[in-house]
Scaffold this active site. Structure first.
Site, mmCIF file in Angstrom:
data_model
loop_
_atom_site.group_PDB
_atom_site.id
_atom_site.type_symbol
_atom_site.label_atom_id
_atom_site.label_comp_id
_atom_site.label_asym_id
_atom_site.label_seq_id
_atom_site.Cartn_x
_atom_site.Cartn_y
_atom_site.Cartn_z
ATOM 1 C CB SER A 1 -0.899 0.022 1.244
ATOM 2 O OG SER A 1 -1.678 -1.141 1.325
HETATM 3 N N1 SAH Z 1 0.058 -5.121 4.226
HETATM 4 C C1 SAH Z 1 0.812 -5.443 3.033
HETATM 5 C C2 SAH Z 1 0.058 -5.200 1.761
HETATM 6 C C3 SAH Z 1 -0.847 -6.313 1.508
HETATM 7 S S1 SAH Z 1 -1.571 -6.464 -0.087
HETATM 8 C C4 SAH Z 1 2.158 -4.764 2.999
HETATM 9 O O1 SAH Z 1 2.495 -4.014 3.923
HETATM 10 O O2 SAH Z 1 2.902 -5.018 2.051
HETATM 11 C C5 SAH Z 1 -2.800 -7.637 0.367
HETATM 12 C C6 SAH Z 1 -2.301 -9.030 0.604
HETATM 13 O O3 SAH Z 1 -3.419 -9.802 1.057
HETATM 14 C C7 SAH Z 1 -1.777 -9.754 -0.638
HETATM 15 O O4 SAH Z 1 -0.460 -10.164 -0.432
HETATM 16 C C8 SAH Z 1 -2.739 -10.951 -0.778
HETATM 17 O O5 SAH Z 1 -2.091 -12.130 -1.248
HETATM 18 C C9 SAH Z 1 -3.231 -11.126 0.636
HETATM 19 N N2 SAH Z 1 -4.465 -11.874 0.799
HETATM 20 C C10 SAH Z 1 -5.586 -11.842 0.035
HETATM 21 N N3 SAH Z 1 -6.521 -12.663 0.546
HETATM 22 C C11 SAH Z 1 -5.984 -13.216 1.666
HETATM 23 C C12 SAH Z 1 -6.463 -14.162 2.638
HETATM 24 N N4 SAH Z 1 -7.676 -14.699 2.566
HETATM 25 N N5 SAH Z 1 -5.637 -14.499 3.653
HETATM 26 C C13 SAH Z 1 -4.394 -13.971 3.755
HETATM 27 N N6 SAH Z 1 -3.885 -13.092 2.856
HETATM 28 C C14 SAH Z 1 -4.676 -12.714 1.834
#
Ligand code: SAH
Length: 214
Positions: free
Chosen positions: A60
């Site tokens: 993000s």
């Molecule tokens: N907080 C992160 C950004 C995350 S982007 C950072 O600091 O980089 C969102 C993430 O959520 C992605 O990597 C995606 O693979 C994950 N995601 C999506 N659905 C999910 C689920 N059901 N359980 C765990 N992770 C999930």
């Protein structure tokens, strides 16, 4: 490396009013964002924008992470659950804010991203306060519940019921709720069995994929 760029970014977040909580700004000043993104994109690490981290996912934008951390009101000693570890950057920042005595459990469904996040967390010595778990986090992580704070970094069709159940009394949770493409960032505050929901504004997150997601 990159200290000047990082300070400029943090000062920008303060000056334009996105983030007013000095504890949040101090954590952002400390955690090296460039260590969490692919090497070929490092020069863009301190621009205020999201960046690709592989497998179609993104880290993000810094202002979004700052706004979320500020709304969570993280304190030392808090037990935190993050769904969507991605790069591990946000988890490391939260680790800074819950030290000493706190713990951040961050769940990632894509194993290669989880492995990379865990590697960065270890390299930067956050592994005492941040644990990366590879699993579908849309049902939360029952084994360490209840959590003082829960933050979901992916867009859900609704507030996942298991996450509400795993939120401690008086706890705060952030989850982007809405269609794929545009969502409202919901703040859920638990008072006993009552869940108070407040919309914090429009956001764009990748979809939460799983049992209680899309
Ligand atoms: N907080 C992160 C950004 C995350 S982007 C950072 O600091 O980089 C969102 C993430 O959520 C992605 O990597 C995606 O693979 C994950 N995601 C999506 N659905 C999910 C689920 N059901 N359980 C765990 N992770 C999930």
């Amino acid at each position: 490396m990159y200290e000047a760029e990082r300070s400029r970014l943090v000062n920008g977040l303060r000056d334009n009013g996105y983030v007013t909580d000095e504890r949040v700004l101090a954590a952002m000043e400390k955690v090296p964002r460039h260590e969490f993104i692919p090497a070929e994109l490092r020069d863009q690490a301190y621009a205020d924008s999201p960046l690709p981290i592989g497998m179609g996912q993104t880290i993000s934008a810094p202002h979004m992470v700052g706004i979320m951390m500020q709304a969570l009101e993280l304190r030392p000693g808090h037990k935190v659950l993050e769904i969507g570890a991605g790069s591990g950057y946000h988890a490391a920042l939260m680790g800074e804010m819950v030290r000493p005595g706190g713990m951040v459990y961050t769940v990632e469904r894509l194993e290669p991203l989880g492995a990379k996040a865990a590697e960065a967390i270890e390299r930067l010595h956050y592994d005492d306060v941040v644990k990366v778990i590879v699993a579908d986090g849309s049902s939360g992580l029952a084994e360490h519940a209840p959590y003082d704070r829960i933050t979901v970094a992916a867009a859900a069709p609704g507030v996942p019921r298991p996450l509400e159940e795993q939120l401690a009394d008086g706890g705060r949770m952030l989850v982007p709720v809405g269609g794929q493409g545009y969502q409202d960032l919901m703040l859920v505050t638990r008072h006993g069995d009552k869940m108070e929901r407040t919309g914090l504004g429009g956001v764009v997150f990748v979809p939460l994929i799983g049992e209680h997601g899309y």
